[in-house]
Write a protein that holds these residues in place. Sequence first.
Motif: not given
Length: 183
Positions: A120, A157-158, A180-182, A4, A178, A2, A161-163
């Motif tokens: 999300k 950021i897409k 996000c999973q990467t 941030t 934000f 993840f 992908n936001l958690k």
Amino acid sequence: MFATQQMLLKLDAYDMEVLEFLAEQSNKLRNCSIYLLRQAYFTFGEVLDDAFGLHAELKTNPHYQIFYSQAAQQICTEVAEAFTSYKKLLPLWYSGQLKDKPKLPKYRKKNGLAGWTYPKLALSFDIETGLIRLPLGNVFKSSMGMDSLYITMPHNIKFENLKELRILPRNRCFYAEFVCQTP
């Protein structure tokens, strides 16, 4: 894995007042949650850390009802996780693996501000405007006539992908974090 990303929120004066009010309510809801779990500890002599029981107990609390239900549940869950940590540290202290005795989570400052989190599932994104909708609770909607806030989504950021999205008060400003999973 993840990542941030933090973004300073630049909103109009009314929306900033709404964020400040919500941060005050988040602080009060945290203190209500801490109160219930501390009283359970002093009454029964054991650390209770049941997040779902806390959600059910506080469902009728006015501070809980101001928030969208998933955001309010996240606040209560964070408090329950603090008590879980305390519960897991106690045996380590008794066995001598910890130098200092852990302390029960304490109350937050009265009239302070605290952040809150939207998973999300609670968020929606308008691709045309580039805005994320942050829903507010039914009590807030009925008393203030406002059902949501909108903030700008960062371009790098897409939404897929936001958690989660955290709103944090710091230095008389508000930040959006934000998570996000990467790959």
